[in-house]
Scaffold this active site. Structure first.
Site, PDB file in Angstrom:
ATOM      1  CB  SER A 225      20.955 -25.035  23.664  1.00 51.92           C
ATOM      2  OG  SER A 225      19.548 -25.187  23.346  1.00 51.92           O
TER       3      SER A 225
ATOM      4  CE1 TYR B 207      22.504 -26.590  18.987  1.00 54.22           C
ATOM      5  CE2 TYR B 207      20.540 -26.714  20.158  1.00 54.22           C
ATOM      6  CZ  TYR B 207      21.415 -25.957  20.018  1.00 54.22           C
ATOM      7  OH  TYR B 207      21.855 -24.585  20.514  1.00 54.22           O
TER       8      TYR B 207
END
Ligand SMILES: NC(=O)c1ccc[n+]([C@@H]2O[C@H](COP(=O)([O-])OP(=O)(O)OC[C@H]3O[C@@H](n4cnc5c(N)ncnc54)[C@H](OP(=O)(O)O)[C@@H]3O)[C@@H](O)[C@H]2O)c1
Length: 259
Positions: free
Chosen positions: A145, A158
């Site tokens: 990501s 995350y």
């Protein structure tokens, strides 16, 4: 000799019941490949398998929990029995739960670490061990990501799990250097999936994005379709031997000129 890029290959895609994982599985189906699709929701996996078959591929379906070593090993063994040796792995399964560190539910922290870190290590272990034992080339892809660039307040854990996944990818690449196994990180920007569907109402979501804009993490509202990410994965794994995509970052184009 058939080169690795143009023969039908056998792929394992984790988190293939939805979103980006489903799109990657279907893209492999379009190449005529055999695809083992794994995730926890068997009904949704069945839908992915139908799309893979309709696209021209062959699908193997079995429930998979990437955080459970037994589940991963059984899945890899049964997929190999059904489809043949796996030579492409896409570590795609992932989850994110928003919440500042001072407030986030500890079970959600554990879930992110287990799914995004252990859930990338265990399938890599299962597939790479088999490739090395067979002295066979292959591709291992990690779906990361753009949250690794900058910590996003409210989503710090995350981002940390994805940074860990990229660290694993780089280290694995060194461990298998010279074996013909390539390791690629595909770093993904905003993509329309169910990923954030449980992040609260639009107001809560808007507040989160405003904070990210404040810290320069979210420069515009452009988004991608999962097939855009799948295209990058296909590019990496179909590149002829001798060339290696280390990291591909896929981002949406801004929808209009910035103010
Ligand atoms: N969407 C974005 O904007 C975006 C941006 C950057 C990176 N990513 C990354 O892209 C990947 C795919 O996300 P997505 O956007 O497609 O989200 P999604 O639609 O929520 O899909 C997540 C997938 O992961 C699977 N999964 C979750 N926990 C699992 C477990 N324990 N075992 C096996 N499968 C599991 C889910 O299947 P089950 O629930 O059926 O198990 C589902 O198939 C993730 O790694 C995510 O971090 C997404």
């Amino acid at each position: 000799m058939t080169s690795v890029e143009n023969r039908a290959r056998t792929a394992l895609v984790t988190g293939a019941s939805a979103g980006i994982g489903r799109a990657i599985a279907v893209a492999f189906g379009e190449l005529g490949w055999r695809v083992a699709v794994g995730a926890r929701r068997i009904d949704a996996l069945g839908e992915t398998a139908t799309r893979v078959t309709d696209a021209g591929g062959t699908a193997f379906v079995q429930p998979l929990d990437v955080t459970d070593p037994d589940s991963v090993e059984t899945f890899a063994a049964n997929a190999t029995d059904a489809l043949g040796p796996i030579d492409v792995l896409v570590n795609n399964a992932g989850c994110a739960w928003p919440g500042d560190i001072a407030a986030v539910d500890p079970d959600r922290l554990r879930d992110m670490l287990a799914t995004n870190v252990l859930g990338a290590l265990l399938p890599s272990r299962a597939v790479v061990a088999r490739l090395l034992a067979a002295n066979a080339p292959g591709d291992v892809v990690f779906i990361s990501s753009d949250a690794v660039h900058n910590p996003r307040p409210g989503l710090v854990t995350y981002g940390a799990t994805k940074a860990a996944a990229e660290h694993i990818a780089r280290g694995l690449a060194y461990e298998v250097e010279g074996t013909g196994i390539r390791v690629t990180t595909v770093r993904v920007g905003p993509t329309i999936t169910d990923f954030a569907s449980e992040w609260g109402d639009p107001q809560q979501f808007g507040a989160l994005v405003e904070r990210w804009q404040h810290f320069g993490n979210q420069r515009h509202w452009g988004v991608m379709d999962p097939s855009d990410v799948a295209r990058a994965v296909v590019l990496a794994v179909t590149t002829p031997p001798g060339v290696h995509f280390d990291t591909i970052e896929v981002q949406p184009v801004a929808p209009r000129p910035l103010d």
